[in-house]
Design an enzyme around this catalytic site. Sequence first.
Site, PDB file in Angstrom:
ATOM      1  N   ASN A 171       0.483  -0.542  -0.352  1.00 49.35           N
ATOM      2  CA  ASN A 171       0.200  -0.249   0.112  1.00 49.35           C
ATOM      3  C   ASN A 171       0.944   1.271   0.174  1.00 49.35           C
ATOM      4  O   ASN A 171       2.037   1.259   0.846  1.00 49.35           O
ATOM      5  CB  ASN A 171      -1.029   0.096   1.517  1.00 49.35           C
ATOM      6  CG  ASN A 171      -1.539   1.259   1.406  1.00 49.35           C
ATOM      7  OD1 ASN A 171      -1.042   2.416   0.980  1.00 49.35           O
ATOM      8  ND2 ASN A 171      -3.337   1.424   1.761  1.00 49.35           N
ATOM      9  N   ARG A 213       4.547  18.427   0.900  1.00 51.70           N
ATOM     10  CA  ARG A 213       5.422  19.699   0.713  1.00 51.70           C
ATOM     11  C   ARG A 213       5.405  20.175  -1.059  1.00 51.70           C
ATOM     12  O   ARG A 213       5.172  21.428  -1.373  1.00 51.70           O
ATOM     13  CB  ARG A 213       6.485  18.809  -0.216  1.00 51.70           C
ATOM     14  CG  ARG A 213       7.740  18.684   1.493  1.00 51.70           C
ATOM     15  CD  ARG A 213       7.993  20.349   1.952  1.00 51.70           C
ATOM     16  NE  ARG A 213       9.263  21.236   0.748  1.00 51.70           N
ATOM     17  CZ  ARG A 213       9.795  20.948   1.298  1.00 51.70           C
ATOM     18  NH1 ARG A 213      10.487  19.983   1.690  1.00 51.70           N
ATOM     19  NH2 ARG A 213      11.092  22.138   0.513  1.00 51.70           N
ATOM     20  N   HIS A 233      -4.584   3.242  -1.681  1.00 51.43           N
ATOM     21  CA  HIS A 233      -6.584   3.812  -1.192  1.00 51.43           C
ATOM     22  C   HIS A 233      -6.690   5.294  -0.865  1.00 51.43           C
ATOM     23  O   HIS A 233      -6.880   5.511  -0.044  1.00 51.43           O
ATOM     24  CB  HIS A 233      -6.004   3.316   0.609  1.00 51.43           C
ATOM     25  CG  HIS A 233      -8.095   3.175   1.526  1.00 51.43           C
ATOM     26  ND1 HIS A 233      -8.325   2.430   2.728  1.00 51.43           N
ATOM     27  CD2 HIS A 233      -9.592   4.085   1.042  1.00 51.43           C
ATOM     28  CE1 HIS A 233      -9.499   2.139   2.808  1.00 51.43           C
ATOM     29  NE2 HIS A 233      -9.945   3.645   1.839  1.00 51.43           N
ATOM     30  N   GLU A 281      -8.875   0.358  -2.923  1.00 51.26           N
ATOM     31  CA  GLU A 281      -9.382   0.276  -1.787  1.00 51.26           C
ATOM     32  C   GLU A 281     -10.476   1.595  -1.589  1.00 51.26           C
ATOM     33  O   GLU A 281      -9.868   2.720  -2.191  1.00 51.26           O
ATOM     34  CB  GLU A 281      -8.420  -0.112  -0.336  1.00 51.26           C
ATOM     35  CG  GLU A 281      -7.533  -1.137  -0.426  1.00 51.26           C
ATOM     36  CD  GLU A 281      -7.841  -1.207   0.938  1.00 51.26           C
ATOM     37  OE1 GLU A 281      -6.606  -2.196   1.303  1.00 51.26           O
ATOM     38  OE2 GLU A 281      -7.077  -0.791   1.669  1.00 51.26           O
ATOM     39  N   THR A 307      -8.249   6.305   9.573  1.00 56.93           N
ATOM     40  CA  THR A 307      -8.210   4.904   8.706  1.00 56.93           C
ATOM     41  C   THR A 307      -9.145   3.861   8.936  1.00 56.93           C
ATOM     42  O   THR A 307      -9.670   4.198   9.696  1.00 56.93           O
ATOM     43  CB  THR A 307      -6.470   4.138   9.483  1.00 56.93           C
ATOM     44  OG1 THR A 307      -6.001   3.740   9.008  1.00 56.93           O
ATOM     45  CG2 THR A 307      -6.339   4.250  10.465  1.00 56.93           C
ATOM     46  N   HIS A 315      -4.550  -4.997   7.321  1.00 49.46           N
ATOM     47  CA  HIS A 315      -4.309  -3.650   8.578  1.00 49.46           C
ATOM     48  C   HIS A 315      -3.155  -3.992   9.770  1.00 49.46           C
ATOM     49  O   HIS A 315      -3.613  -4.797  10.629  1.00 49.46           O
ATOM     50  CB  HIS A 315      -5.202  -2.836   9.348  1.00 49.46           C
ATOM     51  CG  HIS A 315      -5.645  -1.969   9.495  1.00 49.46           C
ATOM     52  ND1 HIS A 315      -6.447  -0.885   8.840  1.00 49.46           N
ATOM     53  CD2 HIS A 315      -5.569  -1.097  10.926  1.00 49.46           C
ATOM     54  CE1 HIS A 315      -6.044   0.282   9.910  1.00 49.46           C
ATOM     55  NE2 HIS A 315      -6.186  -0.265  10.639  1.00 49.46           N
ATOM     56  N   GLY A 337       1.410  -1.729   4.499  1.00 47.39           N
ATOM     57  CA  GLY A 337       1.566  -0.233   3.769  1.00 47.39           C
ATOM     58  C   GLY A 337       1.888   0.482   5.053  1.00 47.39           C
ATOM     59  O   GLY A 337       3.519   0.377   5.017  1.00 47.39           O
ATOM     60  N   HIS A 338       1.420   1.005   6.351  1.00 44.70           N
ATOM     61  CA  HIS A 338       1.821   1.661   6.809  1.00 44.70           C
ATOM     62  C   HIS A 338       2.646   1.757   8.141  1.00 44.70           C
ATOM     63  O   HIS A 338       3.886   1.496   7.942  1.00 44.70           O
ATOM     64  CB  HIS A 338       1.205   1.979   8.418  1.00 44.70           C
ATOM     65  CG  HIS A 338       1.126   3.166   9.715  1.00 44.70           C
ATOM     66  ND1 HIS A 338       1.543   4.221   8.961  1.00 44.70           N
ATOM     67  CD2 HIS A 338       2.120   2.597  10.785  1.00 44.70           C
ATOM     68  CE1 HIS A 338       2.142   4.416   9.997  1.00 44.70           C
ATOM     69  NE2 HIS A 338       2.197   3.667  11.090  1.00 44.70           N
TER      70      HIS A 338
END
Length: 237
Positions: free
Chosen positions: A7, A18, A43, A70, A100, A190, A213-214
């Site tokens: 992700n 930025r 997502h 997603e 989230t 998740h 992802g995270h």
Amino acid sequence: MTKLSVNINKIATLRNSRGGDVPNVVEFAKDVQRFGAEGVTIHPRPDERHIRYQDARDLKSQVYTEYNIEGNPIDSFVKLVLEVKPTQVTLVPDAIDAITSNAGWDTVKHKSFLIDVIKEFKNNGIRTSIFVDPVLSQIEGAKETGTDRIELYTETFAHQYGLGNKEAVRPYIDSSALANSLGLGINAGHDLSLDNIQFFKENIPDLLEVSIGHALISESLYLGVENVIQMYLNKLK
């Protein structure tokens, strides 16, 4: 082997902070595939605070592995997915202002709505998945919607595993066994990380895909993206 889909939302968050185009999300997607990832997940949310709708379009020609989009199937999201036609669409019941994803679908309450949306996606050749909690009644409800797969929401497992409670995987074992018996493919995502992914995979043998992802991006800050992707692939074997 379970496929690893990366992700890349966090890359878009960094870019947007930025106002320019560094880091470039398309180039990052190309790199993670080159490093061995078997899919790219995005997502997009209505406020486009990380992934933008245009990103979804730009990525289409560059994702040669699994392309997973997603989101909550509001009208603008449905139109985007039908335009881009990814490999898979994962339906997530996010509130518009959600930081989230924080819950799976109530597949019983929203059965009629999900049936209609899923039918439209499948008629356009897009594989469908529903984000669900590890609750047997919700797995049964998912089957009735006509979805191809479910994605198990793994935050509770990840939190409890971090506390040392390995029994937290039990509802996921039971849910995946039921899903498998019903002919549903099984994805998960998740808060999965290098710390817990191998244990989860060992207990869910029919796991087709994880979307991470995270944690993956955070781990890559210390260990490097290519290295981290290879570490995940090794743990998913």
